[in-house]
Each structure stands twice: as C-alpha cells, then as structure tokens.
Design a protein around this motif. Structure first.
Motif, PDB file in Angstrom:
ATOM      1  N   PRO A  97     -15.898  11.644  47.316  1.00 49.07           N
ATOM      2  CA  PRO A  97     -16.389  12.756  46.500  1.00 49.07           C
ATOM      3  C   PRO A  97     -15.563  14.009  46.798  1.00 49.07           C
ATOM      4  O   PRO A  97     -15.425  14.404  47.959  1.00 49.07           O
ATOM      5  N   LEU A  98     -15.003  14.607  45.783  1.00 51.72           N
ATOM      6  CA  LEU A  98     -14.177  15.793  45.972  1.00 51.72           C
ATOM      7  C   LEU A  98     -15.052  17.037  46.074  1.00 51.72           C
ATOM      8  O   LEU A  98     -16.013  17.186  45.318  1.00 51.72           O
ATOM      9  N   PRO A  99     -14.723  17.926  46.983  1.00 51.66           N
ATOM     10  CA  PRO A  99     -15.561  19.114  47.164  1.00 51.66           C
ATOM     11  C   PRO A  99     -15.432  20.086  45.997  1.00 51.66           C
ATOM     12  O   PRO A  99     -14.415  20.132  45.300  1.00 51.66           O
ATOM     13  N   GLY A 100     -16.520  20.858  45.763  1.00 50.10           N
ATOM     14  CA  GLY A 100     -16.474  21.914  44.764  1.00 50.10           C
ATOM     15  C   GLY A 100     -16.962  21.482  43.399  1.00 50.10           C
ATOM     16  O   GLY A 100     -17.342  20.348  43.167  1.00 50.10           O
ATOM     17  N   SER A 101     -16.934  22.453  42.486  1.00 46.51           N
ATOM     18  CA  SER A 101     -17.393  22.233  41.118  1.00 46.51           C
ATOM     19  C   SER A 101     -16.362  21.434  40.334  1.00 46.51           C
ATOM     20  O   SER A 101     -15.188  21.372  40.712  1.00 46.51           O
ATOM     21  N   PRO A 102     -16.798  20.815  39.213  1.00 45.91           N
ATOM     22  CA  PRO A 102     -15.833  20.102  38.365  1.00 45.91           C
ATOM     23  C   PRO A 102     -14.707  21.027  37.916  1.00 45.91           C
ATOM     24  O   PRO A 102     -14.937  22.193  37.563  1.00 45.91           O
ATOM     25  N   VAL A 103     -13.488  20.511  37.914  1.00 42.39           N
ATOM     26  CA  VAL A 103     -12.325  21.331  37.559  1.00 42.39           C
ATOM     27  C   VAL A 103     -12.177  21.423  36.055  1.00 42.39           C
ATOM     28  O   VAL A 103     -12.610  20.536  35.305  1.00 42.39           O
ATOM     29  N   THR A 104     -11.596  22.507  35.584  1.00 49.21           N
ATOM     30  CA  THR A 104     -11.344  22.706  34.159  1.00 49.21           C
ATOM     31  C   THR A 104      -9.861  22.600  33.824  1.00 49.21           C
ATOM     32  O   THR A 104      -9.470  22.796  32.684  1.00 49.21           O
ATOM     33  N   LYS A 105      -9.050  22.336  34.832  1.00 46.19           N
ATOM     34  CA  LYS A 105      -7.629  22.104  34.603  1.00 46.19           C
ATOM     35  C   LYS A 105      -7.147  21.077  35.618  1.00 46.19           C
ATOM     36  O   LYS A 105      -7.827  20.800  36.622  1.00 46.19           O
ATOM     37  N   ALA A 106      -5.981  20.537  35.395  1.00 47.41           N
ATOM     38  CA  ALA A 106      -5.437  19.535  36.296  1.00 47.41           C
ATOM     39  C   ALA A 106      -5.265  20.143  37.682  1.00 47.41           C
ATOM     40  O   ALA A 106      -4.690  21.226  37.841  1.00 47.41           O
ATOM     41  N   THR A 107      -5.774  19.418  38.691  1.00 39.96           N
ATOM     42  CA  THR A 107      -5.777  19.923  40.046  1.00 39.96           C
ATOM     43  C   THR A 107      -5.397  18.808  41.002  1.00 39.96           C
ATOM     44  O   THR A 107      -5.834  17.670  40.842  1.00 39.96           O
ATOM     45  N   GLN A 108      -4.575  19.176  42.003  1.00 43.23           N
ATOM     46  CA  GLN A 108      -4.104  18.160  42.939  1.00 43.23           C
ATOM     47  C   GLN A 108      -5.087  17.980  44.095  1.00 43.23           C
ATOM     48  O   GLN A 108      -5.596  18.948  44.641  1.00 43.23           O
ATOM     49  N   ALA A 109      -5.324  16.715  44.451  1.00 47.13           N
ATOM     50  CA  ALA A 109      -6.132  16.371  45.620  1.00 47.13           C
ATOM     51  C   ALA A 109      -5.222  15.750  46.671  1.00 47.13           C
ATOM     52  O   ALA A 109      -4.384  14.905  46.357  1.00 47.13           O
ATOM     53  N   THR A 110      -5.409  16.177  47.935  1.00 44.61           N
ATOM     54  CA  THR A 110      -4.636  15.631  49.050  1.00 44.61           C
ATOM     55  C   THR A 110      -5.605  15.038  50.065  1.00 44.61           C
ATOM     56  O   THR A 110      -6.621  15.654  50.405  1.00 44.61           O
ATOM     57  N   VAL A 111      -5.299  13.855  50.529  1.00 42.64           N
ATOM     58  CA  VAL A 111      -6.181  13.136  51.445  1.00 42.64           C
ATOM     59  C   VAL A 111      -5.350  12.555  52.591  1.00 42.64           C
ATOM     60  O   VAL A 111      -4.251  12.033  52.367  1.00 42.64           O
ATOM     61  N   SER A 112      -5.921  12.654  53.786  1.00 43.47           N
ATOM     62  CA  SER A 112      -5.337  11.944  54.927  1.00 43.47           C
ATOM     63  C   SER A 112      -6.439  11.151  55.611  1.00 43.47           C
ATOM     64  O   SER A 112      -7.610  11.548  55.601  1.00 43.47           O
ATOM     65  N   ILE A 113      -6.083  10.026  56.198  1.00 46.34           N
ATOM     66  CA  ILE A 113      -7.045   9.208  56.923  1.00 46.34           C
ATOM     67  C   ILE A 113      -6.458   8.866  58.285  1.00 46.34           C
ATOM     68  O   ILE A 113      -5.313   8.419  58.401  1.00 46.34           O
ATOM     69  N   LEU A 114      -7.266   9.122  59.308  1.00 52.04           N
ATOM     70  CA  LEU A 114      -6.883   8.813  60.677  1.00 52.04           C
ATOM     71  C   LEU A 114      -7.685   7.604  61.121  1.00 52.04           C
ATOM     72  O   LEU A 114      -8.915   7.628  61.185  1.00 52.04           O
ATOM     73  N   THR A 115      -6.983   6.495  61.404  1.00 52.39           N
ATOM     74  CA  THR A 115      -7.649   5.275  61.861  1.00 52.39           C
ATOM     75  C   THR A 115      -6.675   4.468  62.690  1.00 52.39           C
ATOM     76  O   THR A 115      -5.469   4.405  62.388  1.00 52.39           O
ATOM     77  N   GLY A 116      -7.191   3.883  63.784  1.00 51.68           N
ATOM     78  CA  GLY A 116      -6.349   3.070  64.658  1.00 51.68           C
ATOM     79  C   GLY A 116      -5.215   3.842  65.255  1.00 51.68           C
ATOM     80  O   GLY A 116      -4.148   3.281  65.543  1.00 51.68           O
ATOM     81  N   GLY A 117      -5.418   5.147  65.444  1.00 49.10           N
ATOM     82  CA  GLY A 117      -4.385   5.974  66.036  1.00 49.10           C
ATOM     83  C   GLY A 117      -3.267   6.371  65.094  1.00 49.10           C
ATOM     84  O   GLY A 117      -2.299   7.018  65.508  1.00 49.10           O
ATOM     85  N   LYS A 118      -3.378   6.010  63.816  1.00 51.01           N
ATOM     86  CA  LYS A 118      -2.350   6.346  62.847  1.00 51.01           C
ATOM     87  C   LYS A 118      -2.932   7.200  61.728  1.00 51.01           C
ATOM     88  O   LYS A 118      -4.113   7.063  61.396  1.00 51.01           O
ATOM     89  N   THR A 119      -2.117   8.055  61.165  1.00 52.44           N
ATOM     90  CA  THR A 119      -2.533   8.903  60.049  1.00 52.44           C
ATOM     91  C   THR A 119      -1.738   8.513  58.801  1.00 52.44           C
ATOM     92  O   THR A 119      -0.506   8.373  58.865  1.00 52.44           O
ATOM     93  N   TYR A 120      -2.481   8.331  57.686  1.00 48.71           N
ATOM     94  CA  TYR A 120      -1.872   7.986  56.396  1.00 48.71           C
ATOM     95  C   TYR A 120      -2.227   9.076  55.411  1.00 48.71           C
ATOM     96  O   TYR A 120      -3.365   9.574  55.397  1.00 48.71           O
ATOM     97  N   LYS A 121      -1.266   9.487  54.592  1.00 48.57           N
ATOM     98  CA  LYS A 121      -1.496  10.570  53.646  1.00 48.57           C
ATOM     99  C   LYS A 121      -1.210  10.124  52.213  1.00 48.57           C
ATOM    100  O   LYS A 121      -0.362   9.259  51.980  1.00 48.57           O
ATOM    101  N   GLY A 122      -1.914  10.779  51.280  1.00 50.87           N
ATOM    102  CA  GLY A 122      -1.688  10.523  49.863  1.00 50.87           C
ATOM    103  C   GLY A 122      -2.185  11.680  49.020  1.00 50.87           C
ATOM    104  O   GLY A 122      -2.939  12.539  49.502  1.00 50.87           O
ATOM    105  N   SER A 123      -1.734  11.718  47.781  1.00 52.16           N
ATOM    106  CA  SER A 123      -2.200  12.769  46.867  1.00 52.16           C
ATOM    107  C   SER A 123      -2.257  12.207  45.450  1.00 52.16           C
ATOM    108  O   SER A 123      -1.640  11.178  45.143  1.00 52.16           O
ATOM    109  N   CYS A 124      -3.005  12.899  44.609  1.00 51.46           N
ATOM    110  CA  CYS A 124      -3.090  12.520  43.209  1.00 51.46           C
ATOM    111  C   CYS A 124      -3.480  13.740  42.389  1.00 51.46           C
ATOM    112  O   CYS A 124      -3.946  14.747  42.931  1.00 51.46           O
ATOM    113  N   ILE A 125      -3.271  13.653  41.068  1.00 50.11           N
ATOM    114  CA  ILE A 125      -3.630  14.730  40.152  1.00 50.11           C
ATOM    115  C   ILE A 125      -4.942  14.364  39.479  1.00 50.11           C
ATOM    116  O   ILE A 125      -5.067  13.289  38.892  1.00 50.11           O
TER     117      ILE A 125
END
Length: 991
Positions: A97-125
């Motif tokens: 679930p993305l934080p905040g109110s619904p967006v009214t324009k294209a907005t980028q989301a960035t996510v990182s996950i830390l598991t097993g001692g490693k960090t993985y990153k990704g983003s999407c529009i």
C-alpha cells in the motif's frame, strides 16, 4: 466450446499471466530464492488502516522469498516501512500500500527490501486510477450436448438451480455484493426444470427468482440467430415472455455465451419481445475472426429503422473462470458426473492479478466508464462455483478497488445505463455471425429445418384464413421449440471430429438430429390439419365436384405454378377455374399435375376443378412475374432441345460439355446474365483439403429432357462429381413465368478428410452491389455491417440481390443459406484459426456469388462427414431495373412459401379484412392463441414511412391493437396508421 485438446488462449494478457504462474511453480519446486525484484504498478486500491491506498506489487524474480524482510517505501514525498513475514512455502509477490492520498498525476514509487542481509531496490511509475466496480456474473455455459449427452447435461443444469438456491440462501448474511446469485443462461434449462418439478419445488423456484437469487435471461438457448427466419428469431423469446407474464416479472435481457456475432434483427424486434439488453460473452478464440475488438465497447444497437435500440455489451470471453480455476477442478471434461467442488482456498486461482492487469489495459485504451462485467463459469456445462461468494467477500475486505459485485445481467445493465446512458454511443449494422459455417456439415437437416420453418408459418396462416377452431397452441409451440433447438449452437460432441465413431458422439448427434425430425412430424400434422379439415370429400375420400383450393399465404395477389399431387388429381388432366374456363396444365413425369393459378388473392384462396380428359393447351399464355399483380397475354410458348430451353421470358443455353449454364438471356432486353469468361452458372465445385489450387468440378455431363411442356419444361444434367456418388442438376422453366428454378441433387459420399462443396454463380452485372435478407430486414454487404464482423461468408434468410443502378438478379435458395461474395474466401479456414490473417476486414463488391452448401472444416462440435442424397434448390429472377426491396422480398417469400393445394373446403369467408400499404408486407400471420383474433407481423421494407390501410370486407367494424410476442393489446390503432421506414410492428385484429 472448448475441448480438452483445445485450451483457449483468449488474449495475450491471460497467456502471459498463465506463463508467469508456470514459471513460479517451477521456482517453488526447486526451492530457489529470489535474486532480484521488480515493481509492478496496478490500478488497485488496498484497504489499509481505514484508508484506501494505491497498490503496487513487488515481484520476486528468479525464485521466491522465504525470509522475513523489511520494506521501505518512498512515494509522493512520503516514506513508510513494512515488514514481510517469513514464509515456509515462499512468496512470489507482495502487495504494497502506497502512503498518502491517491495521486492525480503520474508519480514515481521507490521501494527497497532488506532480507537475508541483502538490499534490493526497484521503482515504478504510478498513474492516476479511478475507483472500479467489476460485476461478476455466475453461470454455467449451456451447451446442449458437447461435453456429454444431452440428458446428462440437462440434469447438471437442473441440479445447478437447486444448488444455487441453497447457496444464495446460505449467503444472505454476507455483504450485499458477495451474496450469491445464479444466471440460468438459457430458458431451455428452466423450461425442463419446471416440467419435472413438483408444485413445492416450482414455488421455491419462483420465490428464488423474485428474490433475485435465480435470474432469467430471455433466450431459449444460445442460438445461431443469423440462421433463424424472422418469426423464429422472435419465437426465441416466446417462452420467457410467457413465464414472465404468468409470474408478474420482467425479463428484458439476453445473455448469449460462446456464439460470436448476432443478427441485426434482434435490435429490430425490441418492442415485440421486450428484450432491451444484450450481453455477449463469446468464445475466446475459436473461429471468431476479429470479433474480440468489440470487447468492452458497449453501444446502443439501433434497428434498421433507427426507432428501436438494444443496449449491447460484449464482455470478456465467457471462459475466463475456466481458464483461471475451472480447468484445475473436476468437470465434464475430466469426470462423468461432476459436482460443486470445494478447494478449501476460495481466493486461490481467482482474479488476482489477472483483473488488475486487465483493467489497466482498459484504462490505457481510453475506456470511459468505471464499471465492467465478466462472467464466471467453471467450464461448459459445469457445476456452480460454491466458493465464489467467499472469494468475493475476502476480495472486497482486502481491496477498496476494484470492488467485486456478484450480479445478474439485469442488475449490471440497470446500474450501467442509469449512470452512463448519455455517454453510450449508438451504432447500426449487422454483427454478421461467424459460426454459421458449421451448419453445412449437416446440409440435409439444415435444408429441412429451413423448409419446416416456412411450412409452420404457412400452417399458421391457413389456420387463420380458414378461421379454424381449436387452434393447437401447444403443437405450434412444440414445433418452434424443436426448430430453435436445432439452430442452437451445439451440434455435437467436443470430440465429434477426432472420434466420430465414439458411441457418445453418435448419440449426441442423434439427439440433435431428432429435433428437426420431431419438428417434421408435428409440422406435417399441423399442415395437414390446416389444409384438410372440413374439406368437400365424400365418404370414399374422393374429391367432391373435382374441386381443389389453392392457398396463397403471402400478402399480395399471386400468379404462380401449382403442383397438384397425383392423389388429388386422379380425375384427369383438365383444369378449369371457378368460372369454368380451362387453364393450361400438364401431367409431369413425377405424376403431379401442374397448372398456373392466376392472381390468387392475398392471404386467401382460389378454387379450381379437375376434370377427366387431356390437359388444355391454348394458343396464348399469360406472361407475368410470380409476385406481380398484372398479367398480359402474349403469343408465346416453350421451346426445348438437347441443351436449350426457353419459356418466352428467358432463354437458357447449357454447355454440353459441363452441364453449366453458359447463357442466361432475358428475352425482352436481350441481356445475357452470365459472365462471358466464366465456366457458367450453377457450376459444381469441390475443394478437397484446404486449397483453392486443388479445386475440382464435375465431369461427364449427360443432358436429357425431363419435362417437355407445354407448361413446364426442364433439362436434367447427370454428372460425375468428386466427393459424390453422382450429381443431378435440373433446370426448370414454366411457360410465361418470370422465374428460373434450379434443382441440384447430390448423392454425397462420407469423407472425413477436410472438404467443401460450392455451386458457382458468376453473374454478368458490372458495378454490382450485393444485398441480402436477414430477419426483419436487409443488409447491404459491407456497407451495413458492423466492424470486425464476419466478411468471409454470409447467411441469407430468403434472398440475395446482385444489381447495379439499371438491372440485376434476385437469387434465392430455400435450402442453402451460406454464400460468399467475389471469390471462395473459405480456403485454408481449418480448425480454430486463432488470430489468423485469413479473416477478411473488407468485402469488395462483386457479381460472383458462391453458394457454400457443404463443409467439414471445423475441428470440434460439428460433424466429421455427411452422406446421402441432399437437394439444393435455387430460384433466379432477372430485373431490368435497379434494386427494389419490396420486389426482392416478394421473390423471397414466393420461393419459400409456394402456393398450397388441397381438396376444396366448405364455403369460407376468409380473413375479414384486407391490408394495403406501399412497401409494406406481412412477414407472418396466425390465429391468436386465445382464438379471438388474428396476429400479424408487418414489415415496411421501404426507405420512407408508409401509411397502412386495413379495410373490413363487410360492414362489421374491426378492432385493431398494437401487439407483441405475448399477444398483448398494447395500444388501440385506427384502420389507417403509419409504419416507419424499415420498421416492423405486430398487430392484433378482431372482427
């Protein structure tokens, strides 16, 4: 239809989704851990801590996640952390679930996950998204056969009603959107259910209907609507409207599953049937051409007159439930007697993530609405999905959008139209069907079905003309029901082609065939009863006063040939009219006595007498068109030789080598209607396999004179023909009649390799346009067709007209409905043809017509072979003027409803009224079911509004009402009223 060996791949989206599942299953088996992540935006909103949050999916790539992890999210200037719990079985994805109110324009989301001692990153529009409602229609697709024998199929659907009532009652405490509803799809199911039910069970059923637990759509079955004639198309809704009237409910929807395309006539008869909404859930890919492009593009389907409209929505293929869940649980394809199946995991194999991706594609295509509908069936002829209410309940508790609503067809259309009626576009045109080609796999039965439909209307008409009492309503209804069941889209078993000798396959075809054979038994009886009651026969059953009656069941005075059976013409060969004037007659080689009855009154009769002696042969003949009202005397006669025949109207030259018509000349104009560079008209063509290069024709033509005149002349051509034990073509003319009759008889061999049979008609008409009749109207090929509809072949109701602005041909076949324009376009059309480039998107106009009479090109459902004697009749009439819709309809009706002859009856007053109106004709008429009046179906085939005059024959006043399929007195009418251009109307007249 979807046999086990033909898994439906109904669009690229679902294929991709299923492949993804396969990859993930593989990863699970190996137990490998993921090595990367991908973020996937969705249109969904999650319910999260009392808020509606936009959702993205975190996809674990190249394996699964088994360990606990921490997710950090950055979106729209906000940050948030989430914990991913450890999983013994491994997780393929995680919904964020993305934080905040619904967006009214294209907005980028960035996510990182830390598991097993490693960090993985990704983003999407993340694009803005509306709040969606997705209506889910539970049903089981009704194939009357296909998956199993018809009796077992029927039992399953009847059991489904009981199961559905129980489940609906069980879920009444669920949230409204998750309460179970059931759509029976076909009134055939309901009709048989009620016939077998106790009164207690009937009461429980109707209580469930009125509570909205069981929902009824109007059609008797999933019918090939282009194959029906006008009356039969209307009769498709007769049973549902009778039930609705009896129970005080409204049935105004049509749900048609599987069948791709539908007749424009459905829109024309809205006011007669009360059916205002049409949901189409077609097949996913089997021989559907480009039809998928209409998916989720609702429109008001305007009738040819533009005065009626039918709200049409083609949803996703009806097989989505099967693809996602149904093929993973028991059904008729995997077991003999399937029952509702509980997996214990309602949300497994449900709509996540398929629905998110599908709605996202809709949004990207500019879909303007916030609601859509999908159907949920576990397979063809499947038990209900008992877990659907729980799956919907769990879904709606988790997602704020899309929200799922278990629905009926009526509920969905009501909600949609109430919200969007001003935004829905309106279109006109025929949604030309694709699956009508299969009926030529049983050409003999198809021809018989068409003939019986015409005979049934004639029996109805004569019952009305003679004012017979004790109108047998149930027998007529039973006849129509059997004819509808024959035109229902299920013709055989799913393995009818792969295993044609299987006992179950043969059993299913025997039941299908029995519908038309049962109809024949009843229609023969009804026609005989209508014609023979109260006849003037003495005790020895011979004709009294040698009199016969000739009945005309169409709405114009008519001159045409009459063929009197030998049993009615034993007295002799001399025929006289009611004034005692002898008329031209001839004893035929068949034993029949032929004569021309002149100007038989519209919807009435003329009486003639048969006397001992030779047939009368006058020196003059009356020359006229069979449909016109005027006759003119002309010194003419018939001429016949080894390969030439003429009747004073046409001169026909037969090729001695081929037996084809090499010249067809209209004598008055001298115009030859055969293309000079062609092989001639009525050429037999046999295409083995799938290639035009392999096409073959008949050979060893032997021409003989069959009928020598002076009234009827004919040449009979006997040929060897590939695929047959022999071919006989008879070319027949009647002295002075403006009509050519062709009688082609094939003795077909049983051949299971792929094949097609055509008769070619290369007419010589430059700049021709092709028009053809459909139920309640006329279609200009190409011009009057909706985009993405079938253009490879066409299905005519009664006639096709090929003409330019100056002259043309009206061509008609009571037996063979399919034809192609310009060339044979069905070569290589074998099997399912998913997304094949062979489907045409445009039909060039041409005067070359190919009658497609036989084929076995299908891979399922239809017959693998056919054999035996089959006759295909054609009527040709040249007109030295441009197209005239009224005259074309006259020709078609004349050819389909010949003059009928019987022993003369006692004095009859006939109908108590006459009907007149420019370009207006009577499609059908009958006695009212209550016996108190006459029901008449009217058509204005002209381009202008027309005034109709109904005049009493006596001083007794007429009562006239506008009516409908239920024979309701809807509105009082005057003796004179206007029928809109291309409009239709049902009226009731009482005297």
């Amino acid at each position: 239809m979807k046999p086990v060996s033909y898994r439906l791949q109904f669009n690229a989206l679902l294929i991709t989704f299923l492949i993804g599942i396969s990859h993930n299953v593989s990863a699970q088996k190996t137990g490998s851990a993921f090595s990367d992540i991908q973020l996937q935006p969705t249109i969904a909103y999650l319910k999260y801590h009392g808020e509606s949050r936009r959702m993205i999916r975190l996809i674990f790539k190249n394996g699964k996640n088994y360990q606990q992890g921490k997710i950090s999210v950055s979106f729209n200037g906000l940050q948030e952390s989430l914990i991913v719990q450890a999983s013994k079985d491994g997780a393929e994805s995680f919904e964020i679930p993305l934080p905040g109110s619904p967006v009214t324009k294209a907005t980028q989301a960035t996510v990182s996950i830390l598991t097993g001692g490693k960090t993985y990153k990704g983003s999407c529009i993340v694009e803005p998204s509306r709040m969606w409602n997705m209506y889910v229609l539970p049903h089981s697709h009704v194939d009357i056969g296909y998956t199993n024998t018809q009796s077992k199929v029927l039992k399953l659907h009847q059991d489904n009603i009981d199961e559905a009532i129980a489940l609906a009652e069980k879920t009444q405490q669920y949230p409204t959107q998750a309460r179970f509803k059931w759509t029976t799809e076909a009134i055939w199911v309901v009709d048989n259910y009620l016939a077998l039910a106790s009164q207690q069970k009937k009461d429980k059923f109707w209580d469930a209907v009125k509570k909205g637990w069981i929902n009824l759509d109007g059609a008797y079955g999933n019918i090939n609507t282009s194959l029906t004639d006008s009356r039969q198309l209307m009769q498709m809704f007769s049973k549902s409207q009778k039930l609705a009237k009896e129970q005080g409910i409204v049935i105004n929807t049509l749900f048609q599953g599987d069948v791709p395309g539908a007749s424009w006539g459905l829109a024309a008869q809205v006011e007669q049937t009360g059916i205002k909404y049409f949901l189409s859930g077609p097949n996913a890919s089997d021989r559907i051409g480009n039809l998928a492009k209409w998916q989720d593009k609702p429109f008001y389907w305007l009738s040819p007159s533009g005065k009626q409209k039918l709200l049409f929505w083609q949803c996703q293929p009806y097989s989505i439930g099967y693809q996602l869940k149904g093929d993973k649980i028991p059904n008729f394809f995997t077991m003999e007697d399937p029952k509702p199946f509980y997996t214990g995991h309602p949300s497994k194999n449900f709509l996540n993530p398929y629905l998110f991706d599908y709605l996202d594609q809709l949004a990207q295509k500019g879909f303007p609405y916030d609601m859509s509908i999908l159907t949920w069936a576990m397979s063809d002829n499947a038990p209900i999905d008992p877990e659907l209410p729980d799956a919907v309940k769990i879904w709606n508790e988790k997602y704020a959008s899309p929200q799922l609503i278990i629905t009926s067809t009526k509920q969905f259309f009501a909600d949609f139209e109430n919200k969007y009626n001003r935004q829905i576009p309106s279109f006109t045109g025929d949604y030309t069907e694709y699956w009508t080609d299969g009926v030529s796999s049983a050409a003999k039965e198809t021809a018989l079905s068409r003939k019986l439909s015409d005979q049934l209307k004639q029996a109805d008409a004569i019952w009305a003309i003679r004012n017979r009492k004790n109108y047998p309503v149930k027998s007529f209804e039973e006849s129509w029901k059997n004819l509808l069941l024959f035109n229902e889209h299920t013709w055989g078993a799913f393995n009818s082609v792969s295993h044609p000798d299987d006992e179950k396959v043969k059993s299913e075809w025997a039941v299908k065939q029995s519908y038309v054979l049962k109809a024949k038994e009843i229609v023969d009886t009804l026609l005989s009863q209508s014609l023979t009651g109260d006849s003037l026969k003495d005790s020895s059953s011979t004709l009294k006063n040698n009199q016969i009656d000739v009945y005309n069941t169409v709405s114009w005075p008519r001159t045409n040939v009459v063929y009197v059976p030998a049993s009615l013409s034993k007295a002799g060969d001399l025929v006289k009219d009611v004034s005692g004037i002898p008329v031209l007659s001839q004893r035929l080689t068949t034993g029949e006595l032929a004569f021309v009855a002149e100007l038989v009154p519209s919807m009435g009769k003329s009486t003639y007498s048969i006397y001992p002696g030779h047939a009368y042969h006058p020196g003059t003949t009356r020359t006229k068109s069979p449909g016109s009202g005027k006759a003119s005397e002309k010194k003419s006669g018939v001429n016949i030789s080894d390969n030439l025949l003429s009747n004073g109207v046409y001169s026909i030259d037969i090729s001695p080598q081929t037996g084809n018509i090499k010249k067809l000349v209209k004598i008055a104009s001298g115009r030859d209607y055969v293309q000079a560079d062609s092989a001639g008209l009525n050429q037999y063509l046999y295409m083995p396999g799938d290639s035009l290069e392999k096409i073959q024709t008949s050979s060893n033509a032997r021409i003989a004179i069959k009928e020598k005149g002076p009234l009827v002349i004919s040449l009979q051509i006997t040929s060897s023909a590939p695929g047959t034990n022999g071919l006989i073509r008879e070319i027949r003319l009647v002295n002075g009649l403006d009509q050519i009759e062709l009688i082609n008889t094939i003795d077909k061999k049983a051949i299971r390799s792929k094949e097609s049979v055509h008769f070619a008609f290369p007419f010589n008409i430059p700049d021709a346009k092709v028009r053809y009749s459909i139920p309640w109207g006329t279609v200009n090929a190409e011009t009057d067709q909706l985009p993405y509809s079938n253009r490879n072949w066409y299905t005519m109701q009664r006639w096709a007209d090929i003409s330019n602005d100056t002259y043309g041909i009206t061509w008609s076949s009571p037996d063979a409905p399919l034809f192609e324009i310009g060339k044979i376009t069905t070569a290589n059309l074998l099997g399912g043809l998913q997304h094949a480039p062979l489907w045409l998107s445009f039909t060039p106009q041409s005067s070359n017509i190919y009658s497609w009479v036989m084929n076995n090109l299908w891979h399922t459902n239809f017959r693998a072979d056919q054999q035996g004697v089959v006759t295909f009749r054609y009527f040709i009439q040249a007109h030295e003027s441009g197209f005239n819709s009224y005259q074309a309809n006259q020709s078609g009706l004349n050819n389909h409803q010949p003059l009928l002859v019987t022993a003369a009856s006692a004095d009859e007053k006939g109908l108590p009224f006459t009907i007149n109106g420019e370009n207006i004709y009577v499609e059908a008429f009958k006695k009212a079911d209550d016996g108190k009046g006459i029901i008449i179906h009217l058509v204005n085939c002209g381009d202008q509004d027309s005034k109709l005059n109904i005049s009493p024959k006596t001083n007794a006043p007429l009562k006239i009402w506008e009516s409908d399929i239920s024979e309701t007195h809807k509105k009082t009418l005057e003796n004179h009223f206007t029928l809109p251009a291309k409009g239709i109307m049902t009226i009731c007249i009482e005297n």
